[in-house]
Design an enzyme around this catalytic site. Sequence first.
Site, PDB file in Angstrom:
ATOM      1  CG  ASP A 139      -2.086   0.974   1.086  1.00 51.37           C
ATOM      2  OD1 ASP A 139      -2.452   1.287  -0.054  1.00 51.37           O
ATOM      3  OD2 ASP A 139      -2.607   1.422   2.118  1.00 51.37           O
ATOM      4  CG  LEU A 174      -5.498  -6.941  -0.089  1.00 49.09           C
ATOM      5  CD1 LEU A 174      -6.214  -6.262  -1.252  1.00 49.09           C
ATOM      6  CD2 LEU A 174      -5.599  -8.460  -0.211  1.00 49.09           C
ATOM      7  CB  CYS A 219     -14.894   8.081   0.883  1.00 47.36           C
ATOM      8  SG  CYS A 219     -14.670   6.746   2.070  1.00 47.36           S
TER       9      CYS A 219
END
Length: 336
Positions: A139, A174, A219
């Site tokens: 990330d 991830l 968001c």
Amino acid sequence: MTGIAQNISKRTELVRQEAHRLGFDGVGFARARRLEREESRLEQWLKEGRHGSMQWMENHFDKRVDPRKLVPGARSVVSVMISYHQPDLVREQLSSDQPKISKYAAGDDYHKVVKEKLFELFAFTESVTGKVEGRVFVDTAPVLDKAWAVEAGIGWLGKHTNVLSREWGSWYFLGEMILDAEFDYDEPVADHCGSCTRCIDACPTDAIYEPYKMDGSKCISYFTIELRDEIPEEYHRQMGEWIFGCDICQDVCPWNSKARRGSEERLFARPESADKDIDYWEELNLQEYRELFRKSTVKRAKFDGLKRNIRIAAENVRSRDMTFVNVAGKLKKKQK
């Protein structure tokens, strides 16, 4: 089966077993290639300005859609996932009316925890394949981690745009290894969202504007983490008690209600940051902030950004409390 194929199958299984031994809850293998469908989606998403002020999303476009630009000669993308799910923390937050931090940020900085394990996995991979050219990512580089997780069969892309697993829900991190070695490749799994729209219906800012499409500029996570300017007043009330991130779309997902508990303790919530009321957060000073979030991703919001978020959450908490008092008072008068 040829000797080369046998070696590829064997190395694939050995790497898979080692990933699980290191504590990863899932691992999948995909052929390195240009992600043409994601390329057109990303291009359109950027053109529509749905990345808000995250101008860095426009950088390194070719590298985002083609891992061979990141690692010349790359043949494979190995995706891993590790759960941070704490069922008790989910229940605690759902029943609380105090300021909330997204559950992924409740423990130690996942970048360090996951990357530490990935470096170990990389070293093991090299021991069974010989010299490998490659890199590990968590990330912090232009890698479409969700797209590769889907390609590698880790899960399917949910309507809230998080990768979902029938076993682990979407409560996981991830990471990737991009390598010039070959493996047996996994197939994507079926989409199990069906007709469910709970995540879309629950999003207070309508950031999930269509199934599988997220407007990042609307968001709550974007507002509380990425946005450096003042948060538009029209979204203050919708932000509720969130002071860093937002889990609403994940909290309502049926697959997350069935998710298994994670096992990596470093990713679990720290007791010292749990169950703090609005008075505590309003009085938080810079020194306390640095100590409290010394190993946390919450530092990404910066001290001033977090205090901005706290001010808005305080307005919402007190407005809600005042509404409750007024309603209770009216009911009491009626009873008389």
